[in-house]
Design a protein around this motif. Structure first.
Motif, PDB file in Angstrom:
ATOM      1  N   ARG A 225       5.913  -9.501  -4.574  1.00 34.84           N
ATOM      2  CA  ARG A 225       4.622  -9.790  -3.934  1.00 34.84           C
ATOM      3  C   ARG A 225       3.850  -8.494  -3.719  1.00 34.84           C
ATOM      4  O   ARG A 225       2.646  -8.432  -3.967  1.00 34.84           O
ATOM      5  N   THR A 247      -6.731 -10.746  -0.477  1.00 29.71           N
ATOM      6  CA  THR A 247      -5.406 -11.269  -0.079  1.00 29.71           C
ATOM      7  C   THR A 247      -5.536 -12.199   1.125  1.00 29.71           C
ATOM      8  O   THR A 247      -4.775 -13.156   1.261  1.00 29.71           O
ATOM      9  N   GLY A 251      -4.135 -15.767   0.763  1.00 28.95           N
ATOM     10  CA  GLY A 251      -3.043 -16.083   1.686  1.00 28.95           C
ATOM     11  C   GLY A 251      -3.327 -17.286   2.565  1.00 28.95           C
ATOM     12  O   GLY A 251      -2.412 -17.849   3.171  1.00 28.95           O
ATOM     13  N   ILE A 256       0.761 -20.152  -0.773  1.00 28.40           N
ATOM     14  CA  ILE A 256       0.955 -18.705  -0.981  1.00 28.40           C
ATOM     15  C   ILE A 256       1.434 -18.060   0.313  1.00 28.40           C
ATOM     16  O   ILE A 256       2.420 -17.327   0.328  1.00 28.40           O
ATOM     17  N   SER A 258       0.400 -15.997   4.149  1.00 31.84           N
ATOM     18  CA  SER A 258      -0.335 -14.763   4.412  1.00 31.84           C
ATOM     19  C   SER A 258       0.553 -13.524   4.542  1.00 31.84           C
ATOM     20  O   SER A 258       0.066 -12.399   4.543  1.00 31.84           O
ATOM     21  N   LYS A 259       1.874 -13.713   4.649  1.00 27.02           N
ATOM     22  CA  LYS A 259       2.716 -12.544   4.934  1.00 27.02           C
ATOM     23  C   LYS A 259       3.058 -11.760   3.677  1.00 27.02           C
ATOM     24  O   LYS A 259       3.121 -12.315   2.586  1.00 27.02           O
ATOM     25  N   LEU A 261       1.532  -9.413   2.030  1.00 21.65           N
ATOM     26  CA  LEU A 261       0.491  -9.244   1.007  1.00 21.65           C
ATOM     27  C   LEU A 261      -0.314  -7.988   1.285  1.00 21.65           C
ATOM     28  O   LEU A 261      -1.458  -7.887   0.868  1.00 21.65           O
TER      29      LEU A 261
END
Ligand code: UDX
Ligand code: UDX
Length: 473
Positions: A225, A247, A251, A256, A258-259, A261
């Motif tokens: 990632r 992102t 995210g 996907i 949000s973490k 990234l």
């Protein structure tokens, strides 16, 4: 029940302290061949820094948590033995540069077999190549003196900097074991320990190979990632998009998430590179060349990102940094740890030294000795030679004093709120900022007068500042 853990490192220390704190009736002894490390665990200055760790250790130490160099005695007294020794990438022979060096792990197995005085459950805590348990089993059984050994795989998923919280409330605990009655019994013994504080549905049990492979896969997916985002950060710089906005938008898709990234100068730490190299080695071993080269790209991009960062610094500073003082803010591989293993700061500083820069380095938790030793290793220079090129400063203001540029290489929170007016006044002009973690207030810095470069941000950043009302163009 008595537990012993061989290896009092970043994994063994915090993990055992948590078990001891959560299970006051279990006696936990952590042993290590490094006497200085054990002495530190028994002192007020623990050998590793982790938020909250001091409190956890102090709550249990001397009650049911012990640190010792008497490895044989701890093995004899325990029924459950964790092996948490380091498994670096091999530097010699077959698999050099990619396979894991299992010398330490095998030595532990031989020691356990040699001194055991009863049946034992041996738990692999170190990250190991898939099917290592099989080798351990053979070493133990060949030297068993009539005793029985069960092997379990129980990979650790804690991240440094948040180790205590990760151990207290893990997303999951994974335990792999043999599908035999004695294997299942051993699994149950370890489940009984974790279920004291971890909800049962978060404790997953699998076969040995699945457990071993899951650890490599989890780290590979996480690192992938970051490399994906870092690869895209270059495209953002070229096109004028802002990687944080991109992102954030991506995210928000719950598929996907949000973490993990956050674009950066590159990932570091003792695990990601080693585990991916391990995965690549495994794929090649099984003739899966396409799969191997796919995962290899994660490391290639990470190396490229660090090189690209330094290249940008040099380009921006008029193609020469020889003799220029550059302040390096942050040397640890991430915030809230004193660990520098595989830190991107090492490669960045190495490249800057090759260009004959003078470095002024500050990190809130990493001491000068560690910084100089890490750089001595990569440059081949002696510490005294390095001391003529590097000043390790006691605070960020001294580091920036007289510098042509400052580069943020670790995302320590304290860097976000520095008094940048003071820093600007003390620096040589034009004063450059290279934010390798995208944590500084870029628009504010530009208003002060800094020339700012950040990862995956549109250039010049000033456009963003101009749109603020009342800001002169
Ligand atoms: C952990 C895992 O165990 C490793 O597999 C993973 O890939 C990285 O994280 P970590 O705890 O971070 O390792 O390693 P480290 O801090 O180096 O601690 C290992 C300890 O084992 C050291 O203190 C070392 O002295 C000790 N050791 C090593 C022994 O006691 N005996 C040995 O034979 C080898
Ligand atoms: C990792 C895994 O997260 C953990 O589950 C495993 O047990 C050990 O390896 P760790 O290396 O301690 O943990 O820290 P992690 O938070 O994963 O960060 C690794 C590196 O990636 C750091 O250099 C960090 O700065 C970088 N990173 C992380 C990014 O550049 N961007 C991100 O979005 C997240």
């Amino acid at each position: 029940m008595n537990i012993c853990c061989i290896g009092a490192g970043y994994v063994g220390g915090p993990t055992m302290a948590t078990i001891a704190a959560q299970c006051p009736d279990i006696r936990v002894t952590v042993v290590d061949m490094d006497a200085a490390r054990i002495e530190a665990w028994n002192s007020d200055h623990l050998p590793i820094y982790e938020p909250g760790l001091h409190e956890v250790v102090m709550a249990a130490r001397g009650r049911n948590l012990f640190f010792s160099t008497d490895i044989d005695r701890a093995i004899r007294e325990a029924s459950l033995i964790f092996v948490s020794v380091n498994t670096p990438t091999k530097t010699y022979g077959i698999g050099a540069g990619s396979a894991s060096d299992l010398t330490n792990v095998e030595l532990c197995a031989r020691r356990i077999a040699a001194v055991a005085n009863g049946n034992k459950i041996v738990v692999e805590k170190s990250t190991l190549p898939v099917r290592t348990a099989e080798s351990l089993k053979r070493v133990l059984q060949a030297n068993a003196n009539g005793y029985k050994f069960e092997i379990l795989s129980n990979p650790e998923f804690l991240a440094e900097g948040t180790a205590v919280a990760d151990l207290e409330t893990p997303d999951r605990v994974l335990i792999g074991g043999d599908n035999t009655p004695s294997g299942q019994f051993a699994i149950q013994q370890l489940v009984n320990v974790y279920s004291r504080w971890v909800p049962r549905e978060r404790i997953l049990t699998t076969n040995l190979w699945s457990s071993e492979l899951s650890k490599l896969v989890s780290n590979a997916l996480l690192a992938q990632r970051i490399s994906s985002v870092n690869a895209l950060s270059a495209l953002c710089e070229a096109t004028g998009a802002d990687v944080d906005e991109v992102t954030f938008a991506a995210g928000r898709d719950s598929r996907i998430g949000s973490k993990f990234l956050k674009a950066s100068v590159g990932f570091g730490g003792s695990c990601f590179k080693k585990d991916i190299l391990n995965l690549v080695y495994l794929c090649r071993h099984y003739g899966l060349e396409e799969v191997a080269s796919y995962w290899e790209q994660v490391i290639t991009i990470n190396t490229w990102q660090k090189t690209r960062f330094v290249g940008r610094m040099i380009d921006t500073m008029f193609n020469t940094i020889a003799g220029k003082r550059i302040a390096i803010l942050g040397f640890a591989f991430k915030k809230d740890t004193n660990d520098t293993r595989q830190s991107p700061a090492i490669d960045v500083c190495h490249a800057l030294l090759n260009e004959k820069a003078q470095l002024a380095i500050y990190d809130p938790r990493v001491n000068a000795r560690t910084i100089l030793n890490e750089l001595a290793q990569v440059t081949g220079l002696s510490v005294s030679e390095l001391e003529t090129r590097i000043a390790c400063e006691r605070d960020p203001y001294h580091a920036c004093d007289g510098a042509h540029a400052l580069a943020v290489l670790t995302e320590w929170d304290e860097f976000k709120t520095l008094d940048f007016e003071i820093i600007y006044r003390s620096m040589t002009k034009p004063a450059f900022v290279f934010d390798g973690r995208n944590v500084l207030p870029h628009a504010q810095l530009q208003l002060i007068g800094f020339e700012v470069q950040a990862i995956g941000k549109p250039l010049p950043l000033l456009r963003a500042a101009e749109s603020i009302e009342g800001v002169p163009a």
